[in-house]
Design a protein around this motif. Structure first.
Motif, PDB file in Angstrom:
ATOM      1  N   LEU A  53       0.832  -1.200   0.000  1.00 41.60           N
ATOM      2  CA  LEU A  53       0.000   0.000   0.000  1.00 41.60           C
ATOM      3  C   LEU A  53       0.869   1.253   0.000  1.00 41.60           C
ATOM      4  O   LEU A  53       0.501   2.277  -0.603  1.00 41.60           O
ATOM      5  N   SER A  54       2.003   1.186   0.659  1.00 47.17           N
ATOM      6  CA  SER A  54       2.904   2.344   0.664  1.00 47.17           C
ATOM      7  C   SER A  54       3.385   2.670  -0.737  1.00 47.17           C
ATOM      8  O   SER A  54       3.523   3.838  -1.101  1.00 47.17           O
ATOM      9  N   ASN A  55       3.634   1.620  -1.533  1.00 51.05           N
ATOM     10  CA  ASN A  55       4.049   1.849  -2.920  1.00 51.05           C
ATOM     11  C   ASN A  55       2.893   2.369  -3.755  1.00 51.05           C
ATOM     12  O   ASN A  55       3.043   3.289  -4.555  1.00 51.05           O
ATOM     13  N   LYS A  56       1.724   1.751  -3.566  1.00 51.23           N
ATOM     14  CA  LYS A  56       0.544   2.136  -4.361  1.00 51.23           C
ATOM     15  C   LYS A  56       0.218   3.614  -4.157  1.00 51.23           C
ATOM     16  O   LYS A  56      -0.142   4.313  -5.104  1.00 51.23           O
ATOM     17  N   TYR A  57       0.343   4.082  -2.915  1.00 54.61           N
ATOM     18  CA  TYR A  57      -0.031   5.460  -2.588  1.00 54.61           C
ATOM     19  C   TYR A  57       1.188   6.333  -2.275  1.00 54.61           C
ATOM     20  O   TYR A  57       1.084   7.328  -1.547  1.00 54.61           O
TER      21      TYR A  57
END
Lengths: 138, 113
Positions: A3-7
């Motif tokens: 999720l850190s990469n996605k956002y």
């Protein structure tokens, strides 16, 4: 993809905007991004970044909580409703009785930021009470 | 003979001195330096505090957030808040801004456009 990469762009926007006390926590499948700022434009920058990834703002895996806080009593605010008047209420709830109204674009004065959702304001006509903070821009 | 003896004795003396110096030079020098080992403080992961979507206070706040959107409804199913209805992207942004601030855990935004 985490999720850190996605956002990553949302987090980057928060960092660039100088969001105070910025916290980014992944918990139970949700990325929580939170912090405070004294400027609506900084809050907008974070939400604009999310809008580029999620134009319909329907994502369940990110929670963005950036609050405009630390405003000094006496700060002037602009009413930013969609089109209708902003109700000024006796209590901090939509169940509270209406004691006044402020039109879209009207300038009001901050009395106190009593919570994230409700601020006490005063109009130029002296009407004072709780207004929904989402419709007030510093 | 005496001279030879003297030279031999002198050589012996010199050899002994060299060995003694070398021994001194190669002896390790111990330096006592007190070393304090400090254990790093354990880093506790940050926990996000969430609230129940069915608590009366949260229900009121959700109602406040959706007051201006009569076509939008909220319901809690299996402890998850679900928002349904027809909204524009700007309206969806405003709703998520208010709902996310409540931190009720997972929220299902099931809009129809």
């Amino acid at each position: 993809m985490t999720l850190s990469n996605k956002y990553a762009s949302v987090v980057a926007a928060a960092q660039s905007a100088g969001i105070n006390n910025l916290q980014v926590v992944e918990q139970d499948g949700i990325l929580y991004v939170s912090g405070t700022t004294a400027y609506n434009k900084s809050k907008d920058a974070v939400w604009d970044a999310l809008g580029l990834i999620d134009p319909n703002f329907s994502a369940s895996d990110i929670n963005v909580d950036v609050q405009v806080a630390g405003l000094v009593p006496g700060t002037t605010l602009v009413v930013a409703t969609e089109s209708s008047n902003l109700n000024i209420r006796r209590e901090p709830s939509t169940e509270g009785s209406i004691v006044g109204k402020a039109a879209k674009g009207e300038v009001v004065t901050l009395v106190e930021q009593t919570s994230d959702e409700w601020w006490i304001i005063r109009t130029k006509d002296g009407e004072e009470g709780y207004a929904y903070a989402r419709y007030l821009r510093a | 003979m005496k001279k030879t003896f003297k030279i031999a004795a002198l050589s012996l003396l010199m050899a002994a001195a060299v060995v003694s110096c070398k021994k001194k030079a190669t002896e390790p020098v111990s330096v006592e330096t007190p070393v304090e080992v400090v254990e790093p403080a354990p880093v506790e992961p940050i926990q996000v505090e969430t609230v129940s979507a069915v608590s009366p206070e949260v229900v009121q706040k959700v109602n406040d957030a959706l007051k201006d959107f009569p076509n939008v409804k909220a319901e809690v199913v299996n402890d998850e808040l679900t928002i349904t209805g027809k909204v524009t992207p700007d309206q969806a942004r405003a709703i998520k801004m208010s709902i996310d601030a409540l931190k009720v855990g997972k929220v299902n935004y099931n809009y129809t456009n």
